[in-house]
Scaffold this motif. Structure first.
Motif, PDB file in Angstrom:
ATOM      1  N   ALA A  34      -0.390   8.695  -0.963  1.00 19.77           N
ATOM      2  CA  ALA A  34       0.605   8.510   0.102  1.00 19.77           C
ATOM      3  C   ALA A  34       0.024   7.699   1.256  1.00 19.77           C
ATOM      4  CB  ALA A  34       1.104   9.864   0.602  1.00 19.77           C
ATOM      5  N   VAL A  35      -1.201   7.998   1.621  1.00 24.36           N
ATOM      6  CA  VAL A  35      -1.854   7.246   2.701  1.00 24.36           C
ATOM      7  C   VAL A  35      -2.044   5.789   2.279  1.00 24.36           C
ATOM      8  CG1 VAL A  35      -4.022   7.000   3.988  1.00 24.36           C
ATOM      9  CG2 VAL A  35      -2.962   9.243   3.763  1.00 24.36           C
ATOM     10  N   SER A  36      -2.479   5.572   1.059  1.00 24.91           N
ATOM     11  CA  SER A  36      -2.668   4.199   0.565  1.00 24.91           C
ATOM     12  C   SER A  36      -1.350   3.432   0.554  1.00 24.91           C
ATOM     13  CB  SER A  36      -3.258   4.210  -0.848  1.00 24.91           C
ATOM     14  OG  SER A  36      -4.557   4.744  -0.819  1.00 24.91           O
ATOM     15  N   ALA A  37      -0.289   4.082   0.137  1.00 25.19           N
ATOM     16  CA  ALA A  37       1.016   3.423   0.126  1.00 25.19           C
ATOM     17  C   ALA A  37       1.438   3.066   1.545  1.00 25.19           C
ATOM     18  CB  ALA A  37       2.057   4.330  -0.530  1.00 25.19           C
ATOM     19  N   ARG A  38       1.201   3.955   2.488  1.00 28.01           N
ATOM     20  CA  ARG A  38       1.543   3.689   3.896  1.00 28.01           C
ATOM     21  C   ARG A  38       0.769   2.489   4.413  1.00 28.01           C
ATOM     22  NH1 ARG A  38       3.674   3.253   8.763  1.00 28.01           N
ATOM     23  NH2 ARG A  38       2.821   4.514  10.421  1.00 28.01           N
ATOM     24  N   VAL A  39      -0.511   2.419   4.109  1.00 34.91           N
ATOM     25  CA  VAL A  39      -1.352   1.301   4.552  1.00 34.91           C
ATOM     26  C   VAL A  39      -0.829  -0.010   3.966  1.00 34.91           C
ATOM     27  CG1 VAL A  39      -3.653   0.278   4.320  1.00 34.91           C
ATOM     28  CG2 VAL A  39      -3.422   2.669   4.997  1.00 34.91           C
ATOM     29  N   LEU A  40      -0.541  -0.028   2.675  1.00 34.27           N
ATOM     30  CA  LEU A  40      -0.071  -1.248   2.024  1.00 34.27           C
ATOM     31  C   LEU A  40       1.289  -1.694   2.563  1.00 34.27           C
ATOM     32  CD1 LEU A  40      -1.177  -0.548  -1.645  1.00 34.27           C
ATOM     33  CD2 LEU A  40      -2.206  -2.154  -0.034  1.00 34.27           C
ATOM     34  N   VAL A  41       2.207  -0.769   2.694  1.00 36.44           N
ATOM     35  CA  VAL A  41       3.549  -1.108   3.181  1.00 36.44           C
ATOM     36  C   VAL A  41       3.480  -1.606   4.627  1.00 36.44           C
ATOM     37  CG1 VAL A  41       5.791  -0.102   3.810  1.00 36.44           C
ATOM     38  CG2 VAL A  41       4.789   0.375   1.571  1.00 36.44           C
ATOM     39  N   SER A  42       2.723  -0.912   5.464  1.00 39.83           N
ATOM     40  CA  SER A  42       2.620  -1.308   6.871  1.00 39.83           C
ATOM     41  C   SER A  42       1.914  -2.653   7.026  1.00 39.83           C
ATOM     42  CB  SER A  42       1.880  -0.235   7.666  1.00 39.83           C
ATOM     43  OG  SER A  42       2.609   0.966   7.659  1.00 39.83           O
ATOM     44  N   GLY A  43       0.853  -2.868   6.272  1.00 43.64           N
ATOM     45  CA  GLY A  43       0.138  -4.145   6.336  1.00 43.64           C
ATOM     46  C   GLY A  43       1.016  -5.302   5.900  1.00 43.64           C
ATOM     47  N   GLU A  44       1.753  -5.117   4.828  1.00 44.39           N
ATOM     48  CA  GLU A  44       2.658  -6.174   4.354  1.00 44.39           C
ATOM     49  C   GLU A  44       3.778  -6.439   5.370  1.00 44.39           C
ATOM     50  OE1 GLU A  44       2.338  -8.231   1.785  1.00 44.39           O
ATOM     51  OE2 GLU A  44       0.486  -7.281   1.134  1.00 44.39           O
ATOM     52  N   ALA A  45       4.261  -5.385   6.025  1.00 38.20           N
ATOM     53  CA  ALA A  45       5.312  -5.556   7.036  1.00 38.20           C
ATOM     54  C   ALA A  45       4.779  -6.356   8.229  1.00 38.20           C
ATOM     55  CB  ALA A  45       5.829  -4.192   7.501  1.00 38.20           C
ATOM     56  N   GLU A  46       3.538  -6.112   8.612  1.00 35.91           N
ATOM     57  CA  GLU A  46       2.950  -6.859   9.730  1.00 35.91           C
ATOM     58  C   GLU A  46       2.728  -8.323   9.363  1.00 35.91           C
ATOM     59  OE1 GLU A  46       2.813  -6.000  12.758  1.00 35.91           O
ATOM     60  OE2 GLU A  46       3.039  -3.834  12.638  1.00 35.91           O
ATOM     61  N   ILE A  47       2.326  -8.589   8.137  1.00 35.12           N
ATOM     62  CA  ILE A  47       2.165  -9.989   7.705  1.00 35.12           C
ATOM     63  C   ILE A  47       3.532 -10.680   7.708  1.00 35.12           C
ATOM     64  CG2 ILE A  47       1.785 -11.393   5.610  1.00 35.12           C
ATOM     65  CD1 ILE A  47      -0.724 -10.937   7.235  1.00 35.12           C
TER      66      ILE A  47
END
Length: 151
Positions: A34-47
């Motif tokens: 869940a933490v990894s998914a949050r990191v990936l989704v948030s990072g992609e949203a910022e890009i």
């Protein structure tokens, strides 16, 4: 009969311990996922937000969003490398356009992201060293900044 009861009781204790251990392991793995998914989704949203800011002609916001993406660090996450590359490109383009303020913001953002994501190792040590050199170089050009003695 007492020996059979003792063996059965010991077997149940082992099974209970194993079941609790497997449940704890599954819980830890689930939370990690869940933490990894949050990191990936948030990072992609910022890009994506950085890309939108570039398209809108707002280099300041593009830098800020790319730095946020870089800070959403996970080993091997594609948005992290994109963020670092974007920050370098934005810094260099800003200098070409004589926008040292944006260049410094981009280099400092790269530096901040590299520092924020270090722990036992610094995964972006080369980027950190590059940012440090570039910040020093640009700052040395600024009026009123004391130059080191050349002796």
């Amino acid at each position: 009969m007492a020996a059979a009861d003792a063996d059965e009781s010991a077997g149940r204790r082992r099974a209970g311990w194993l079941g609790r251990s497997l449940f704890a392991l599954a819980l830890v793995c689930g939370l990690g996922g869940a933490v990894s998914a949050r990191v990936l989704v948030s990072g992609e949203a910022e890009i994506a937000a950085s890309t939108a800011a570039l398209a809108a002609g707002d280099p300041h916001e593009a830098v800020v969003r790319a730095r946020r993406a870089a800070a959403w660090y996970a080993p091997g996450a594609p948005h992290v490398r994109v963020a670092y590359e974007r920050l370098v490109a934005l810094a260099r383009a800003a200098e070409e356009h004589r926008r040292d303020d944006i260049a410094l913001l981009a280099w400092r953002s790269l530096r901040t992201a590299a520092i924020e994501t270090r722990w036992l190792v610094t995964p972006h040590r080369e980027d950190l060293e590059l940012a440090n050199r570039e910040i020093a170089r640009i700052m040395a050009k600024q009026p009123g900044v004391a130059q080191p003695d050349a002796r």
